[in-house]
Design a protein around this motif. Structure first.
Motif, PDB file in Angstrom:
ATOM      1  N   GLU A 120     -44.395  -7.406  -2.832  1.00  9.64           N
ATOM      2  CA  GLU A 120     -43.124  -6.706  -2.687  1.00  9.64           C
ATOM      3  C   GLU A 120     -42.849  -6.285  -1.245  1.00  9.64           C
ATOM      4  OE1 GLU A 120     -40.683  -3.407  -5.368  1.00  9.64           O
ATOM      5  OE2 GLU A 120     -42.862  -3.360  -5.290  1.00  9.64           O
ATOM      6  N   ALA A 121     -43.892  -6.046  -0.472  1.00  8.28           N
ATOM      7  CA  ALA A 121     -43.688  -5.564   0.891  1.00  8.28           C
ATOM      8  C   ALA A 121     -44.922  -5.842   1.736  1.00  8.28           C
ATOM      9  CB  ALA A 121     -43.397  -4.065   0.892  1.00  8.28           C
ATOM     10  N   VAL A 122     -44.701  -6.031   3.038  1.00  7.87           N
ATOM     11  CA  VAL A 122     -45.797  -6.167   4.008  1.00  7.87           C
ATOM     12  C   VAL A 122     -45.452  -5.305   5.217  1.00  7.87           C
ATOM     13  CG1 VAL A 122     -46.462  -8.476   3.264  1.00  7.87           C
ATOM     14  CG2 VAL A 122     -44.748  -8.227   5.059  1.00  7.87           C
ATOM     15  N   GLY A 123     -46.439  -4.599   5.727  1.00  4.01           N
ATOM     16  CA  GLY A 123     -46.222  -3.744   6.883  1.00  4.01           C
ATOM     17  C   GLY A 123     -47.342  -3.890   7.887  1.00  4.01           C
ATOM     18  N   PHE A 124     -47.032  -3.664   9.163  1.00  2.00           N
ATOM     19  CA  PHE A 124     -48.017  -3.785  10.230  1.00  2.00           C
ATOM     20  C   PHE A 124     -47.987  -2.528  11.086  1.00  2.00           C
ATOM     21  CE2 PHE A 124     -46.134  -8.005   9.470  1.00  2.00           C
ATOM     22  CZ  PHE A 124     -47.239  -8.634   8.909  1.00  2.00           C
ATOM     23  N   GLN A 138     -50.656   4.752   9.513  1.00  2.00           N
ATOM     24  CA  GLN A 138     -49.377   5.417   9.258  1.00  2.00           C
ATOM     25  C   GLN A 138     -48.217   4.441   9.469  1.00  2.00           C
ATOM     26  OE1 GLN A 138     -48.564   9.355  10.803  1.00  2.00           O
ATOM     27  NE2 GLN A 138     -50.758   9.741  11.173  1.00  2.00           N
ATOM     28  N   LYS A 139     -48.273   3.685  10.558  1.00  2.00           N
ATOM     29  CA  LYS A 139     -47.189   2.749  10.869  1.00  2.00           C
ATOM     30  C   LYS A 139     -47.111   1.630   9.849  1.00  2.00           C
ATOM     31  CE  LYS A 139     -47.359   3.587  15.875  1.00  2.00           C
ATOM     32  NZ  LYS A 139     -47.688   3.010  17.208  1.00  2.00           N
ATOM     33  N   SER A 140     -48.250   1.060   9.474  1.00  2.00           N
ATOM     34  CA  SER A 140     -48.221  -0.061   8.533  1.00  2.00           C
ATOM     35  C   SER A 140     -47.753   0.377   7.150  1.00  2.00           C
ATOM     36  CB  SER A 140     -49.599  -0.724   8.437  1.00  2.00           C
ATOM     37  OG  SER A 140     -50.563   0.122   7.847  1.00  2.00           O
ATOM     38  N   MET A 141     -48.197   1.538   6.698  1.00  2.00           N
ATOM     39  CA  MET A 141     -47.774   2.023   5.380  1.00  2.00           C
ATOM     40  C   MET A 141     -46.291   2.370   5.368  1.00  2.00           C
ATOM     41  SD  MET A 141     -51.002   4.258   3.881  1.00  2.00           S
ATOM     42  CE  MET A 141     -51.232   5.303   5.314  1.00  2.00           C
ATOM     43  N   ARG A 142     -45.825   3.025   6.414  1.00  2.00           N
ATOM     44  CA  ARG A 142     -44.404   3.387   6.466  1.00  2.00           C
ATOM     45  C   ARG A 142     -43.522   2.137   6.522  1.00  2.00           C
ATOM     46  NH1 ARG A 142     -45.977   8.255   9.860  1.00  2.00           N
ATOM     47  NH2 ARG A 142     -45.547  10.036   8.492  1.00  2.00           N
ATOM     48  N   GLN A 143     -43.946   1.155   7.303  1.00  2.00           N
ATOM     49  CA  GLN A 143     -43.153  -0.074   7.375  1.00  2.00           C
ATOM     50  C   GLN A 143     -43.092  -0.765   6.026  1.00  2.00           C
ATOM     51  OE1 GLN A 143     -44.053  -4.132   9.480  1.00  2.00           O
ATOM     52  NE2 GLN A 143     -43.251  -2.750  11.052  1.00  2.00           N
ATOM     53  N   ALA A 144     -44.193  -0.775   5.294  1.00  2.00           N
ATOM     54  CA  ALA A 144     -44.192  -1.386   3.970  1.00  2.00           C
ATOM     55  C   ALA A 144     -43.289  -0.612   3.007  1.00  2.00           C
ATOM     56  CB  ALA A 144     -45.614  -1.458   3.424  1.00  2.00           C
ATOM     57  N   LEU A 145     -43.353   0.702   3.052  1.00  2.00           N
ATOM     58  CA  LEU A 145     -42.554   1.510   2.127  1.00  2.00           C
ATOM     59  C   LEU A 145     -41.058   1.322   2.352  1.00  2.00           C
ATOM     60  CD1 LEU A 145     -44.609   4.845   2.140  1.00  2.00           C
ATOM     61  CD2 LEU A 145     -44.393   3.216   0.254  1.00  2.00           C
ATOM     62  N   THR A 146     -40.635   1.101   3.590  1.00  2.00           N
ATOM     63  CA  THR A 146     -39.205   0.922   3.857  1.00  2.00           C
ATOM     64  C   THR A 146     -38.652  -0.357   3.224  1.00  2.00           C
ATOM     65  OG1 THR A 146     -39.611  -0.237   5.961  1.00  2.00           O
ATOM     66  CG2 THR A 146     -39.349   2.162   6.048  1.00  2.00           C
ATOM     67  N   GLN A 147     -39.529  -1.281   2.861  1.00  2.00           N
ATOM     68  CA  GLN A 147     -39.082  -2.539   2.248  1.00  2.00           C
ATOM     69  C   GLN A 147     -38.936  -2.429   0.733  1.00  2.00           C
ATOM     70  OE1 GLN A 147     -41.861  -5.584   3.666  1.00  2.00           O
ATOM     71  NE2 GLN A 147     -41.929  -4.521   5.620  1.00  2.00           N
ATOM     72  N   LEU A 148     -39.363  -1.311   0.162  1.00  2.00           N
ATOM     73  CA  LEU A 148     -39.212  -1.099  -1.275  1.00  2.00           C
ATOM     74  C   LEU A 148     -37.803  -0.592  -1.572  1.00  2.00           C
ATOM     75  CD1 LEU A 148     -42.635   0.650  -2.054  1.00  2.00           C
ATOM     76  CD2 LEU A 148     -42.069  -1.788  -2.117  1.00  2.00           C
ATOM     77  N   PRO A 149     -37.330  -0.742  -2.821  1.00  2.00           N
ATOM     78  CA  PRO A 149     -35.993  -0.247  -3.164  1.00  2.00           C
ATOM     79  C   PRO A 149     -35.841   1.230  -2.854  1.00  2.00           C
ATOM     80  CG  PRO A 149     -36.880  -1.621  -4.932  1.00  2.00           C
ATOM     81  CD  PRO A 149     -37.997  -1.401  -3.963  1.00  2.00           C
ATOM     82  N   ALA A 150     -34.720   1.602  -2.275  1.00  2.00           N
ATOM     83  CA  ALA A 150     -34.513   2.989  -1.842  1.00  2.00           C
ATOM     84  C   ALA A 150     -34.658   3.978  -2.991  1.00  2.00           C
ATOM     85  CB  ALA A 150     -33.132   3.124  -1.208  1.00  2.00           C
ATOM     86  N   GLY A 180     -57.206  -1.835  17.096  1.00  2.00           N
ATOM     87  CA  GLY A 180     -56.123  -0.911  16.808  1.00  2.00           C
ATOM     88  C   GLY A 180     -55.064  -1.432  15.868  1.00  2.00           C
ATOM     89  N   ASN A 181     -55.344  -2.536  15.155  1.00  2.00           N
ATOM     90  CA  ASN A 181     -54.336  -3.096  14.251  1.00  2.00           C
ATOM     91  C   ASN A 181     -54.559  -2.648  12.820  1.00  2.00           C
ATOM     92  OD1 ASN A 181     -55.751  -5.378  12.531  1.00  2.00           O
ATOM     93  ND2 ASN A 181     -56.604  -5.512  14.594  1.00  2.00           N
ATOM     94  N   ALA A 182     -53.490  -2.666  12.043  1.00  2.00           N
ATOM     95  CA  ALA A 182     -53.566  -2.349  10.619  1.00  2.00           C
ATOM     96  C   ALA A 182     -52.484  -3.129   9.881  1.00  2.00           C
ATOM     97  CB  ALA A 182     -53.402  -0.848  10.372  1.00  2.00           C
ATOM     98  N   ALA A 183     -52.711  -3.353   8.589  1.00  2.17           N
ATOM     99  CA  ALA A 183     -51.730  -4.022   7.749  1.00  2.17           C
ATOM    100  C   ALA A 183     -51.738  -3.386   6.377  1.00  2.17           C
ATOM    101  CB  ALA A 183     -52.033  -5.512   7.654  1.00  2.17           C
TER     102      ALA A 183
END
Length: 396
Positions: free
Chosen positions: A254-258, A277-289, A386-389
């Motif tokens: 459903e979503a991928v974040g980096f 924090q950045k990868s999780m937030r980016q993934a969450l923004t791709q889910l239905p509002a 320093g990367n995360a997904a």
């Protein structure tokens, strides 16, 4: 009439891990909740590792016997081939009509690549007996090219490494290719065979390797006791992806974040877990509002004091008091480096099917582990640099 939306569907999954060699054997191992660690002597010290069990080893031997060329390949490549064939067969992709397979692309990743063969060839080099196969069989491209041969894939063939986020990045790449129309089918995953003298020595040199060789749980993510319990494991998992209209029971990506953060240490993670924090937030923004609820997070948590606490801090920062349930499989299988995210995805598929996960039995820092209904799971991974997904799966 409104056209139904298409999603990235996981059509098949192949697995080879310290817990087993297919979904059924791995599911039984998760249900038993018994860690897969053994002890080997490394540089005169008892050292815990999570190796393939005898039944999985037998499956790998049968694969080697099926093709005489396989005998010269690295263990990481062989595990990838095994898992890819399993995933492709489950998806119904294994057939002899080569003209139809140019739409099948492959992306297999590994943190270390052909570690075992590299060490063997370097030893031969020191003795002035280097084989002509040294270079061809130790290139990173080995991973996807041999998988492509094994499943008759004529599309793009990508091998890559982004340390321990590698497998999630491969799956994310598959999502991008399918959505862009650059492939109609995609095999993505990770493989790692790091149980070699030099690789274990490297992890010990970082100062994070577990000293709990005699403990039933040598790898203890989120442990209350303040010590590093990082333990290496081996394995591979590969997923067959398609973009389709879903059917009930399908699992979709459903979503991928980096996320990335500036390097402040050898391992590249801050106490706040900014990359997570950045990868999780980016993934969450791709889910239905109107529906961004996550029921469970399968964390990266390799059993290091700094890394485990950083990820927990990141989850708290992102979710606050509404944090989902949290779990991990590394206390059972250790850290498989570039394959770890793929094995976590396979664990997520198991949880979505069984609607339960194996509780961590030792004292830990997790706020809670209960979840009554699990339909959406977030998987995290992070690596040196320093990367995360983060990837979100949902069962339809």
């Amino acid at each position: 009439m409104k056209e139904e939306k298409q999603h990235i569907v996981i059509k098949g999954c192949g697995i080879l891990s310290p817990l087993g060699y297919d979904a059924a054997s791995v599911a039984a191992a998760y249900a038993a909740g018994k860690p897969a660690f053994t002890t080997q002597t490394h540089q005169g010290q008892a050292t815990p590792v999570a190796a393939l069990p005898p039944a999985a080893e037998q499956q790998l031997e049968q694969l080697i016997e099926s093709n005489s060329v396989y005998k010269q390949l690295d263990r990481s490549v062989l595990m990838a081939v095994y898992a890819a064939q399993q995933a492709a067969a489950q998806a119904g992709w294994l057939h002899k009509n080569a003209s139809d397979d140019d739409d099948l692309a492959v992306n297999i990743g590994s943190s270390r690549g052909a570690t075992g063969l590299f060490e063997q060839h370097y030893e031969a080099f020191q003795q002035e007996q280097l084989s002509s196969s040294a270079s061809p069989t130790t290139t990173l491209g080995n991973l996807s090219s041999w998988v492509a041969h094994a499943v008759n894939a004529g599309g793009g063939q990508i091998s890559h490494s982004i340390t321990c986020s590698t497998a999630l990045m491969a799956v994310a790449n598959g999502v991008a290719w399918l959505k862009a129309g650059m492939a109609k089918r995609f095999l993505a995953g990770g493989t790692e065979a790091p149980l070699t003298d030099f690789t274990i020595a490297q992890m010990k040199a970082v100062g994070i390797y577990s000293k709990l060789a005699e403990h039933p749980y040598p790898c203890q993510p989120y442990a209350q006791e303040k010590q590093n319990t990082f333990t290496l494991g081996e394995g591979a998992a590969v997923f067959a992806l398609e973009q389709n209209i879903t059917a009930p029971g399908d699992v979709i990506i459903e979503a991928v974040g980096f996320g990335f953060e500036k390097l402040t240490s050898k391992t590249g993670i801050s106490s706040e877990g900014l990359n997570f924090q950045k990868s999780m937030r980016q993934a969450l923004t791709q889910l239905p509002a109107q529906d961004q609820q996550v029921d469970l997070i399968i964390t990266h948590t390799p059993g290091t004091r700094a890394g485990d606490r950083a990820e927990l801090a990141a989850i708290q920062a992102v979710f606050g008091d509404t944090s989902p349930a949290i779990t991990t499989n590394k206390w059972l299988i250790g850290h498989t480096l570039g394959a770890s995210g793929a094995l976590s995805i396979q664990y997520a598929l198991h949880i979505l099917e069984q609607q339960q996960f194996t509780s961590i039995p030792y004292p830990h820092l997790l706020p809670h582990q209960d979840s009554s209904q699990i339909n959406r799971i977030m998987i995290n991974a992070a690596g040196f640099g320093g990367n995360a997904a983060s990837i979100v799966l949902q069962k339809r």
